[in-house]
Design an enzyme around this catalytic site. Structure first.
Site, PDB file in Angstrom:
ATOM      1  N   MET A  47       0.815  -1.199   0.000  1.00 52.32           N
ATOM      2  CA  MET A  47       0.000   0.000   0.000  1.00 52.32           C
ATOM      3  C   MET A  47       0.863   1.270   0.000  1.00 52.32           C
ATOM      4  O   MET A  47       0.687   2.171  -0.796  1.00 52.32           O
ATOM      5  CB  MET A  47      -0.825  -0.061   1.293  1.00 52.32           C
ATOM      6  N   LYS A  48       1.784   1.297   0.929  1.00 56.95           N
ATOM      7  CA  LYS A  48       2.623   2.484   1.140  1.00 56.95           C
ATOM      8  C   LYS A  48       3.551   2.767  -0.047  1.00 56.95           C
ATOM      9  O   LYS A  48       3.850   3.914  -0.354  1.00 56.95           O
ATOM     10  CB  LYS A  48       3.451   2.244   2.404  1.00 56.95           C
TER      11      LYS A  48
END
Lengths: 246, 549
Positions: free
Chosen positions: A127-128
């Site tokens: 995600m990051k």
């Protein structure tokens, strides 16, 4: 037209090159002279050993500057740009997927074999993301599965079949004794043995993986240093569109 | 040590008490179970060693054969009494020494084939073997202390820690000697990439490995001898480090204790999160390994740096502090004193963050003040090392600065070629020179500098401590196992019954007998189990010779 270029120090064509290396000899004038002769033997016209330091009794570290007259024709260099395209950002990729396929594109990724380093696959998938480039998990029109590290090739294929993946990403970080190549080749062989090579877009990645290497051993593309999720996503969706047209 | 952040003592105590509450139920599980590798570590301390023609280690042969002979072992079969009882029994039956028995086992003799003889004789012989094994460990501990006393003040502060990783132990020796001669205090021989998932420890000297070198007892011995020789020459104790982690945590600890290693990477949760090893297995294994480390005077290094390579170092700084609190509680429960706990952390914030250096300084100072007696293991930037070696050297210089400015204990030197290749000899040279320059030039910095009362450094530390308490509350409500299985650590989810090594857990029955465990507990002042082998089988509760806690 040829465009011959040479290393630039502070004047065009001065050919200045910075070198550092270690020799298995004790530090001293004899070692410095040996280092200088070595640099000259590589074709440099001048060499200055600017520093030498004993790393241990029998090893010495040298910093040297050389001057070369050899140039290269810039125009003749051909870059391998197949995996350089990051033209679509996250939003654009998702819009493209929605319009072309009308469904989520499924991507499975893992670091395979005994390799325990998730840093590469995480940089692309988490995600990051990495360095302000969101990972594939954040793409609303991608279904991204990150299986983590030390995944056997067999298990990765099984999982890709189960979720009906469009693309498989394999990360390899450890490269000692070319273990990454053996591992990557073994994956393609397994897929081919099952007659499924054409079913998935196969992508290899890692700090020491080039597109050239990846294509040579049977992958659709390879992504190395400096590549982000944008590159991978752009390649996958464009390739998928291309496959759909065929 | 001067405190500079004005952190609330009450909040620190609250965090410790929360961590202790989180760890307590896990400890109950741990004490009721053993594992195949705990059994093998026990056997190793009692003298089991060697391997058969296929390379299967003798301790594995013993445990595997016992389990194969009685498939119900998990719930109470042969192994329920512990593996050692059968080894000792066979030793008495065959009449020779351990070397002779090890050779026989390697050649196919099965210790389980003998019916158990006189329990009192087994108990006495067992106590004798444990005395010999732990006697070696004690002697190593004393030798280390004596040398450190003799060469007091000759090591760097913080200790400069370097990794070698060629795959070939003999090549490692050359690199380690060079590093130690240049000024490194600690040499870590990184393991080959697959070893953490092997459920055995390979035997003998090894010359092949990927990304590292196999941890074997012989390799430990070779490197120990080499570093001792450099130490004598330099009049400086050179610490040897390896990895008591993965599926063989306690065995590596046992081998390290026998060969006088000085540090072990040894985290209570690392294997679960980053190697997908079953959580129950890891928790049982980490305690036994830590008891051995503690008894041997080995400093552990915990692996909090790994959280930051997976998650964002600025946003998730509190997960590091929370894990340090948990590692500390698991450590105390295994008898480790604070001075042997090298709690880990790292400088991994994105280098582009404005004031990033101040946040790193804050985090390191906070750890220093909260864990004031712990040596603290500080790890260099890796995640944002790019291949630009000049920028990398600048980042490592900043890292060296933070470490000295906050009095860290164990300083893992950053490599300018991180993310390019395993370090060249000259990369290590540059790293040592850099650290020595920075640290010498700011020797008294800690005592000279204070932070603005309401400034960025102070406020950031307070914020992270508060976030940590909040996080520990959440974990406490869920329970540690559920917290791990729902991805609260490092954004990794690990199911309770998933992961590797689950099948290696054995519930201890009433007849379980492990005199090594009992001696360790007695030596460390830890509470022991209520019953032991002799008490339940021979009605002899006095059990002289085998210490009980």
């Amino acid at each position: 037209m040829a465009n011959i270029v040479r290393p630039y120090g502070d004047t065009l064509d001065d050919g200045k090159v910075q070198l550092s290396f270690t020799l298995p000899v004790p530090d001293g004038p004899k070692g410095r002279e040996a280092a200088r002769l070595l640099v000259l033997s590589w074709g440099f016209k001048e060499c200055e050993v600017v520093n030498s330091a004993a790393v241990s009794d029998d090893f010495t570290f040298y910093v040297a500057y050389g001057k070369t007259e050899i140039g290269v024709d810039y125009e003749a260099a051909r870059a391998d740009t197949a995996s350089e395209d990051a033209s679509m950002g996250m939003d654009e990729t998702c819009a493209f997927v929605k319009e072309r396929f009308g469904r989520k594109v499924v991507i499975v990724g893992a670091c395979t074999g005994f390799d325990a380093h998730t840093v590469g696959i995480d940089a692309i998938m988490n995600m990051k993301g990495y360095n302000h480039h969101y990972g594939l998990e954040r793409y609303s029109m991608l279904e991204a599965h990150n299986l983590g590290a030390q995944i056997p090739n067999e298990r990765l294929i099984e999982f890709a079949e189960k979720v009906n993946a469009d693309a498989i990403l394999i990360s390899q970080v450890v490269t000692q004794k070319d273990v990454h190549v053996q591992n990557l080749v073994n994956f393609i062989e397994l897929l081919e043995a099952k007659g499924e090579r054409g079913r998935f877009i196969c992508i290899a990645g890692g700090p020491r993986i080039s597109n050239k290497l990846a294509v040579e051993i049977g992958y659709d593309a390879g992504f190395g240093k400096g590549c982000y999720a944008d590159h991978v996503a752009t390649f996958v969706v464009k390739k998928l569109a291309e496959k759909a047209r065929e | 040590m001067k405190e500079k952040l004005g952190l609330s003592k009450g909040k620190i105590a609250e965090a410790r008490s929360l961590a202790s509450g989180i760890v307590a139920p896990v400890l109950d599980f741990i004490d009721g179970h053993t594992t195949v590798t705990v059994e093998r570590a026990t056997l190793r301390i009692a003298g089991a060693d060697g391997a058969d023609a296929d390379g299967v280690p003798v301790p594995n042969l013993i445990v595997d054969q016992l389990r194969a002979a009685d498939p119900a072992t998990l719930e109470g079969g042969a192994l329920e009494g512990g593996a050692l009882v059968h080894y000792v029994n066979a030793l008495i039956r065959t009449g020779g020494g351990t070397a002779d028995l090890n050779r026989r086992i390697a050649e196919g003799y099965r210790v389980g084939s003998e019916p158990l003889g006189d329990r009192e004789a087994i108990r006495r012989k067992g106590a004798q073997l444990v005395d010999i094994g732990l006697g070696k460990v004690k002697a190593n501990r004393m030798q280390r202390s004596a040398k450190m006393e003799e060469w007091k003040g000759r090591n760097n502060d913080p200790l400069l820690y370097l990794i070698v990783a060629t795959g070939n132990i003999h090549e490692d020796v050359k690199q380690a000697e060079a590093a130690a001669l240049r000024g490194a205090d600690v040499i870590a021989v990184i393991r080959t990439t697959a070893q953490s998932l092997l459920d055995y420890v390979p035997f003998g000297a090894t010359t092949e490995g990927f990304g590292g070198t196999y941890a074997t007892q012989e390799n430990f011995r070779i490197m120990r001898a080499a570093l001792d020789a450099v130490g004598e020459r330099e009049k400086r104790y050179i610490w040897l480090t390896n990895y008591a982690s993965g599926l063989c945590m306690p065995e590596i600890a046992a081998m390290g204790a026998l060969e006088r290693l000085d540090m072990m990477l040894n985290d209570s949760m690392y294997g679960i999160l980053f190697r997908d090893i079953n959580m129950y297995r890891t928790f049982v294994d980490q305690k036994f390994s830590r008891m051995i480390n503690s008894y041997a005077g080995i400093t552990i290094n915990t692996g909090e740096d790994n959280y930051l390579t997976t998650s964002d170092a600025y946003e998730k700084a509190f997960t590091v502090l929370a894990s340090q609190f948990l590692n500390e509680q698991f450590g105390y429960a295994a008898g480790l004193p604070a001075r042997l706990m090298g709690l880990g952390h790292a400088m991994e914030m994105e280098p582009g963050i404005k004031n990033g250096f101040l946040y790193e300084l804050s985090q390191a100072q906070m750890a220093r003040e909260i864990f004031s007696e712990h040596p603290l293991k500080y790890m260099p930037p890796t995640k944002f090392m790019s291949g630009d070696i000049f920028k990398g050297l600048a980042m490592d210089t900043m890292f060296n600065f933070v470490s000295k400015a906050t009095n860290q204990g164990i300083h893992l030197l950053g490599m300018l070629t991180e993310a390019i290749h395993t370090p060249f000899m000259m990369d290590r040279y540059i790293a040592v020179e850099n650290a020595k320059y920075v640290m010498n030039s700011m020797e008294s910095f800690y005592d000279e500098i204070e932070f603005a009362k309401d400034g960025l450094v102070v406020n950031r530390a307070k914020e992270v401590l508060s976030q940590t308490i909040e996080f520990l509350h959440e974990i406490g409500e869920k329970g540690l196992l559920d917290a791990i299985s729902t991805g609260m650590f490092a954004e990794v989810k690990r199911p309770k019954d998933g992961g590797k090594g689950l099948e290696g857990i054995v519930k201890k029955g009433n007849n379980y007998w492990n005199p090594v465990e009992e001696a360790l507990k007695a030596g460390l002042g830890l509470p022991g189990r209520g019953r032991d082998y002799s008490a339940s089988s021979a009605g002899d509760a006095s059990s002289a010779g085998v210490a009980k806690g």
